[in-house]
Each structure stands twice: as C-alpha cells, then as structure tokens.
Design an enzyme around this catalytic site. Structure first.
Site, PDB file in Angstrom:
ATOM      1  N   LYS A  80       0.770  -1.260  -0.164  1.00 31.71           N
ATOM      2  CA  LYS A  80      -0.159  -0.044  -0.052  1.00 31.71           C
ATOM      3  C   LYS A  80       0.809   1.299  -0.087  1.00 31.71           C
ATOM      4  CE  LYS A  80      -4.332   1.729   0.843  1.00 31.71           C
ATOM      5  NZ  LYS A  80      -4.662   2.213  -0.273  1.00 31.71           N
ATOM      6  N   ALA A  95      10.386   1.955  -0.335  1.00 30.34           N
ATOM      7  CA  ALA A  95      10.452   2.839  -1.635  1.00 30.34           C
ATOM      8  C   ALA A  95      11.569   3.966  -1.513  1.00 30.34           C
ATOM      9  CB  ALA A  95       8.990   3.601  -1.818  1.00 30.34           C
ATOM     10  N   GLY A 128       6.115   0.603   6.243  1.00 33.78           N
ATOM     11  CA  GLY A 128       7.027  -0.230   5.641  1.00 33.78           C
ATOM     12  C   GLY A 128       7.181   0.082   4.097  1.00 33.78           C
ATOM     13  N   CYS A 129       6.075   0.327   3.432  1.00 35.46           N
ATOM     14  CA  CYS A 129       6.274   0.692   1.886  1.00 35.46           C
ATOM     15  C   CYS A 129       6.859   1.760   1.685  1.00 35.46           C
ATOM     16  CB  CYS A 129       4.654   0.586   1.185  1.00 35.46           C
ATOM     17  SG  CYS A 129       4.097  -0.946   1.454  1.00 35.46           S
ATOM     18  N   THR A 130       6.794   2.819   2.354  1.00 35.39           N
ATOM     19  CA  THR A 130       7.652   4.088   2.302  1.00 35.39           C
ATOM     20  C   THR A 130       9.001   4.021   2.660  1.00 35.39           C
ATOM     21  OG1 THR A 130       5.586   5.251   2.863  1.00 35.39           O
ATOM     22  CG2 THR A 130       7.680   6.413   3.215  1.00 35.39           C
TER      23      THR A 130
END
Length: 179
Positions: free
Chosen positions: A65, A75, A70-72
């Site tokens: 998402k 990335a 975690g995704c930030t």
C-alpha cells in the site's frame, strides 16, 4: 456470551488463516523461468510493459500500500540507492494494487525516481504469485523479483523485510551481473 466467543473465535481463525495466506511464498514462479509480461499504467498515466526494459536488469518489487510505513521505507531506500542500482545496469519498478492517482501522490511526496505501476485488478500480482486475496480485500504481498536482461527470473525474495532490502538487492545484482 456464547455468541461473542464464537465470533471472537471466527475472527481469530480468519486472522491466522489470512496471515498464513499472506506469508506463503509463490510456488508458481521460480528462478530460471521467463518472467510474465504485463501491461500496466504508471503514475503519469502512461502504459508500461516488462518488455520496455528488455536488455536491462529489472528489480520488480510488489508492495502492499502506498504511503504506509513499511512501503514508504522500502521505496525511499530504493530512491536513496538508485544511483548504485543504475550503475549495475538495473531499473527499479514498483507494483501495487493502488490506483494511478495514489501512486502519483506517493511518488511525488517521496520524490521517487522510478515508475510505480497500478495493478488495480491484481492480475499481475496474481501472475507473479504476489497477491493476497481475502474475498473483498486484495493487496500485493511484499515480494521482489530480479529479472535478468533476457527476461528470466534471476532471484525471488518472498516476505521481504523493508529494512536493508535495497542493499540486499545491490549485493545480489553485483553477484548476478558478474557472470
């Protein structure tokens, strides 16, 4: 009281079942197989295919998402390491089931210098064995594929920990591209 216990038991069972489904590694694809091609929209509204990067190494990462912790982190680590990744002849491509508009905001907010592709129906994530599908909820599992310049899967990383993942990819690209 009994109804509450049954409901709590059902919720607990669904949570355990859901986690087990989410954490299962893909058995459909393996190292040495041809990577499935795709055609998806990027954050700028253009269309991208895996074939667009033919002749280059591709770090194809699926993530759950946009704009979650975690995704930030994952990335932004790819962003911070992009020069090293490019120096190894590789491109980074992110895919989730979020929309083009969501990807555009996420990419702009964090100055991401690589494409984010919108797999809103989950077909590409499913083809790569990276889709968690619990009836009405679909998200991409945190999974990364390193694809060689000929379009063959060279490495698969399941249940990725975003901390240091970019450096693991760099180290493996060095090893893989030495052949």
């Amino acid at each position: 009281m009994l109804v509450k216990l049954v409901m709590y038991g059902l919720i607990l069972w669904l949570a355990v079942w859901g986690y087990r489904q989410y954490s299962q590694p893909s058995a459909r694809l393996s190292v040495g197989m041809k990577a499935p091609d795709f055609k998806l929209s990027d954050a700028q509204g253009g269309t991208r295919r895996l074939a667009d990067w033919q002749g280059k190494w591709v770090v194809l990462y699926f993530y759950p998402k946009d704009d979650t912790p975690g995704c930030t982190k994952e990335a932004c680590q790819f962003r911070d390491d992009i020069q090293q990744i490019h120096a190894l002849g590789a491109e980074v491509v992110g895919i989730s089931v979020d929309t083009v508009a969501s990807h555009a905001g996420f990419a702009h907010k964090h100055r991401l210098p690589f494409p984010l592709l919108a797999d809103t129906n989950g077909q590409v994530a499913d083809a790569y064995g990276a889709l968690f599908n619990l009836m009405v909820i679909q998200i991409a599992k945190r999974t990364t594929f390193v694809i060689d310049p000929q379009g063959t899967i060279a490495e698969i990383y399941s249940n990725v920990n975003p901390d240091g993942h970019s450096q693991v990819i760099i180290n493996d690209l060095k090893r893989l591209s030495a052949f």
